[in-house]
Design a protein around this motif. Structure first.
Motif, PDB file in Angstrom:
ATOM      1  N   TYR A   1       5.384  -5.152  -4.751  1.00 59.63           N
ATOM      2  CA  TYR A   1       6.021  -5.475  -3.472  1.00 59.63           C
ATOM      3  C   TYR A   1       7.471  -4.996  -3.466  1.00 59.63           C
ATOM      4  O   TYR A   1       7.935  -4.376  -2.500  1.00 59.63           O
ATOM      5  CB  TYR A   1       5.958  -6.977  -3.209  1.00 59.63           C
ATOM      6  CG  TYR A   1       6.827  -7.418  -2.039  1.00 59.63           C
ATOM      7  CD1 TYR A   1       6.348  -7.352  -0.740  1.00 59.63           C
ATOM      8  CD2 TYR A   1       8.140  -7.860  -2.246  1.00 59.63           C
ATOM      9  CE1 TYR A   1       7.151  -7.722   0.336  1.00 59.63           C
ATOM     10  CE2 TYR A   1       8.944  -8.235  -1.184  1.00 59.63           C
ATOM     11  CZ  TYR A   1       8.445  -8.166   0.107  1.00 59.63           C
ATOM     12  OH  TYR A   1       9.258  -8.528   1.168  1.00 59.63           O
TER      13      TYR A   1
ATOM     14  N   GLN B   1      -5.620  -0.375  -2.922  1.00 54.60           N
ATOM     15  CA  GLN B   1      -4.917   0.094  -1.730  1.00 54.60           C
ATOM     16  C   GLN B   1      -5.577   1.296  -1.067  1.00 54.60           C
ATOM     17  O   GLN B   1      -5.278   1.616   0.085  1.00 54.60           O
ATOM     18  CB  GLN B   1      -3.475   0.441  -2.091  1.00 54.60           C
ATOM     19  CG  GLN B   1      -2.641  -0.770  -2.486  1.00 54.60           C
ATOM     20  CD  GLN B   1      -1.235  -0.386  -2.882  1.00 54.60           C
ATOM     21  OE1 GLN B   1      -0.540   0.299  -2.140  1.00 54.60           O
ATOM     22  NE2 GLN B   1      -0.815  -0.798  -4.057  1.00 54.60           N
TER      23      GLN B   1
ATOM     24  N   ASN C   1      -3.869  -8.112   1.514  1.00 57.49           N
ATOM     25  CA  ASN C   1      -3.476  -6.961   2.322  1.00 57.49           C
ATOM     26  C   ASN C   1      -4.753  -6.275   2.795  1.00 57.49           C
ATOM     27  O   ASN C   1      -5.653  -6.005   1.998  1.00 57.49           O
ATOM     28  CB  ASN C   1      -2.636  -5.998   1.492  1.00 57.49           C
ATOM     29  CG  ASN C   1      -1.933  -4.963   2.356  1.00 57.49           C
ATOM     30  OD1 ASN C   1      -1.891  -5.078   3.579  1.00 57.49           O
ATOM     31  ND2 ASN C   1      -1.369  -3.950   1.714  1.00 57.49           N
TER      32      ASN C   1
ATOM     33  N   HIS D   1      -3.333  -5.109   8.368  1.00 57.17           N
ATOM     34  CA  HIS D   1      -1.920  -5.251   7.990  1.00 57.17           C
ATOM     35  C   HIS D   1      -1.305  -3.899   7.637  1.00 57.17           C
ATOM     36  O   HIS D   1      -0.144  -3.619   7.975  1.00 57.17           O
ATOM     37  CB  HIS D   1      -1.789  -6.188   6.787  1.00 57.17           C
ATOM     38  CG  HIS D   1      -2.247  -7.583   7.058  1.00 57.17           C
ATOM     39  ND1 HIS D   1      -2.081  -8.193   8.276  1.00 57.17           N
ATOM     40  CD2 HIS D   1      -2.877  -8.503   6.264  1.00 57.17           C
ATOM     41  CE1 HIS D   1      -2.571  -9.429   8.229  1.00 57.17           C
ATOM     42  NE2 HIS D   1      -3.062  -9.632   7.020  1.00 57.17           N
ATOM     43  N   HIS D   2      -2.068  -3.061   6.936  1.00 56.05           N
ATOM     44  CA  HIS D   2      -1.486  -1.807   6.446  1.00 56.05           C
ATOM     45  C   HIS D   2      -1.333  -0.776   7.558  1.00 56.05           C
ATOM     46  O   HIS D   2      -0.506   0.127   7.445  1.00 56.05           O
ATOM     47  CB  HIS D   2      -2.325  -1.253   5.299  1.00 56.05           C
ATOM     48  CG  HIS D   2      -1.537  -0.395   4.364  1.00 56.05           C
ATOM     49  ND1 HIS D   2      -0.446  -0.856   3.659  1.00 56.05           N
ATOM     50  CD2 HIS D   2      -1.654   0.926   4.022  1.00 56.05           C
ATOM     51  CE1 HIS D   2       0.054   0.116   2.922  1.00 56.05           C
ATOM     52  NE2 HIS D   2      -0.655   1.217   3.130  1.00 56.05           N
TER      53      HIS D   2
ATOM     54  N   ASN E   1       5.234  -5.215   5.994  1.00 52.31           N
ATOM     55  CA  ASN E   1       3.959  -5.288   5.264  1.00 52.31           C
ATOM     56  C   ASN E   1       3.945  -4.389   4.032  1.00 52.31           C
ATOM     57  O   ASN E   1       3.189  -3.419   3.941  1.00 52.31           O
ATOM     58  CB  ASN E   1       2.794  -4.940   6.204  1.00 52.31           C
ATOM     59  CG  ASN E   1       2.678  -5.917   7.358  1.00 52.31           C
ATOM     60  OD1 ASN E   1       3.480  -6.849   7.488  1.00 52.31           O
ATOM     61  ND2 ASN E   1       1.695  -5.716   8.198  1.00 52.31           N
TER      62      ASN E   1
ATOM     63  N   ILE F   1      -0.850 -10.068   0.666  1.00 54.56           N
ATOM     64  CA  ILE F   1       0.087 -10.021   1.785  1.00 54.56           C
ATOM     65  C   ILE F   1       1.019 -11.232   1.765  1.00 54.56           C
ATOM     66  O   ILE F   1       1.956 -11.322   2.566  1.00 54.56           O
ATOM     67  CB  ILE F   1      -0.663  -9.955   3.134  1.00 54.56           C
ATOM     68  CG1 ILE F   1       0.254  -9.403   4.248  1.00 54.56           C
ATOM     69  CG2 ILE F   1      -1.227 -11.334   3.521  1.00 54.56           C
ATOM     70  CD1 ILE F   1       0.666  -7.992   4.061  1.00 54.56           C
TER      71      ILE F   1
END
Length: 457
Positions: free
Chosen positions: A139, A207, A226, A230-231, A245, A251
């Motif tokens: 993050y 991801q 996440n 959100h992405h 985000n 998340i």
């Protein structure tokens, strides 16, 4: 609401998109079926290259995504943009082949000499601590890459596509791993290196699948994990999307630190950079923003402003807050996508050559540890030249024909002198003939005997 039972545990969640219900169920199963003991290693050298081994699955999921989009009557992958995104992923992996894990030396050194705890390597608790620790550090790595200009110069590669699909998950900067490694070093005081290396790859693997429009929402899971919803916000250049985000796997960090933004249903998200630089040349996209940082540094007066131009935010100007003034930021609401429509034969040609490059990289990735660093450097240089030239052809660059001619000549010469006399083989002979024909064709192109006709730009 649907009930799923794994290991005698019942999980309730809803999926608001019929075409991807199986994908969502697969994600849920992943969280409950994964066995820490099967992905726990004692030594760093025992950790497999999980991300590199996942490439066949990446390509398979990209195919599935486009089938779903086609069935729903939505726009599918643009060849030029998709090839460019995958090219960035190949370049990043080539960088890792050259470094041979050198970016992890500092982490291992700190753990060996300064760790404050000896967590058992074969404990499930150590495994889960690594999951949370790596994601927490990610993050801050990700946030720093958006808020520090010199780091954004590398990370912007990931945001440079005007599309949002699974190939964008592979669009990464060659120097990204070096830009962020320092943020993970505090973990070395506690987390064993093998766990760190394993979960760093797991975090990136997770991801990949969130770069898609095919999944609208995952219901209650949106509060913790996440997700594509959100992405999508993170990749938008609409004003409300900027610097939001940052989470990798979870998340919750964005919710805790005030960087979370919900997707607005009535506002179309525009993807790409705020100040977009249209090109399909991966080498250019890797370096162009670093040149912008140098230009900004030179334009500043006094060392305070010069240094600020490097470590403050991309939107910073003298007299503004560290991340720039909100009123100075652009709110992108619409944009015509950059495109160059080449003839069908040219797209087929570029696709074939790109597949050859991918196969060549696969062979290099398998054999590179048995090669000298100089030979590996030569192969990587040729892959870079190939991907750059393919991008230049997609751009219809005026010097692309000449570059392609030189590239094909290099391949023909190398195979003739180093491969055919020793190994031969039908495949190599066919490939050699194909490159000879390509050389002849681009020679005619270079001397204006033949010309590519572009429909529009």
């Amino acid at each position: 609401m649907e009930n799923l039972t794994f290991r005698n545990e019942t999980v309730d969640f809803s999926v608001e998109h019929h075409a991807v219900g199986n994908i969502a169920r697969g994600v849920a199963k992943m969280f409950y079926i994964v066995n820490p003991s099967e992905s726990t290693f004692q030594k760093p050298e025992d950790v497999p290259t999980i991300f590199r081994q996942a490439w066949p699955f990446f390509l398979a999921f990209i195919f599935v995504e486009n089938v779903l989009l086609w069935l729903e009557g939505k726009p599918i992958l643009r060849l030029n943009d998709g090839v460019t995104s995958v090219s960035h992923g190949l370049l990043q992996e080539c960088g890792k082949l050259l470094s041979r894990g050198a970016e992890n030396i500092a982490y291992i050194y700190i753990y060996d000499h300064f760790r404050i705890a000896d967590l058992p390597w074969d404990s499930a608790w150590t495994w889960y601590a690594a999951v949370i620790g790596v994601d927490f550090c990610y993050y801050w790595v990700h946030r720093a890459c958006h808020e520090i200009h010199i780091l954004w110069a590398q990370h912007q590669v990931h945001h440079s596509s005007e599309e949002y699909n699974l190939t964008v998950g592979l669009r990464q900067s060659v120097l990204q791993v070096w830009c962020g490694f320092a943020f993970y070093l505090p973990l070395a005081l506690v987390i064993p290196p093998a766990h760190f290396l394993t979960h760093l790859q797991f975090n990136l693997l997770y991801q990949f699948w969130i770069h898609t429009k095919t999944i609208e929402t995952l219901g209650p899971l949106e509060w913790i994990f996440n997700t594509p919803k959100h992405h999508r916000v993170h990749h938008g250049c609409n004003l409300y999307c900027l610097d939001k985000n940052y989470g990798g796997f979870l998340i919750i960090w964005d919710r805790l630190f005030g960087t979370f933004a919900e997707e607005k249903e009535k506002e179309e998200i525009i993807y790409g950079l705020v100040y977009n630089q249209p090109s399909f040349n991966p080498f250019f996209l890797q370096i162009f923003y670093s040149l912008k940082v140098v230009e900004k540094w030179r334009a500043m007066e006094g060392w305070n402003d010069k240094l600020a131009a490097i470590w403050k935010g991309p939107s910073w100007v003298p007299g503004a807050p560290r991340l720039g003034a909100e009123e100075d930021k652009l709110d992108i609401r619409s944009r015509e996508k950059y495109d160059v429509q080449l003839p069908m034969w040219c797209n087929v040609y570029l696709t074939i050559h790109f597949i050859v490059v991918v196969l060549g990289f696969q062979e290099l990735a398998i054999r590179y540890m048995g090669m000298s660093p100089l030979v590996v450097l030569g192969f990587v240089a040729y892959i870079l030249i190939s991907l750059t030239t393919i991008g230049m052809l997609f751009d219809h660059h005026p010097y692309a024909c000449m570059f392609e001619l030189v590239r094909c000549l290099l391949f023909v010469t190398y195979v003739q002198r180093n491969v055919l006399p020793t190994t031969g083989g039908t495949f190599i002979a066919v490939l050699q003939s194909f490159f000879v024909l390509s050389t002849c064709f681009w020679m005619l192109q270079t001397f204006k005997v033949l010309q590519i006709k572009v429909k529009n730009k």
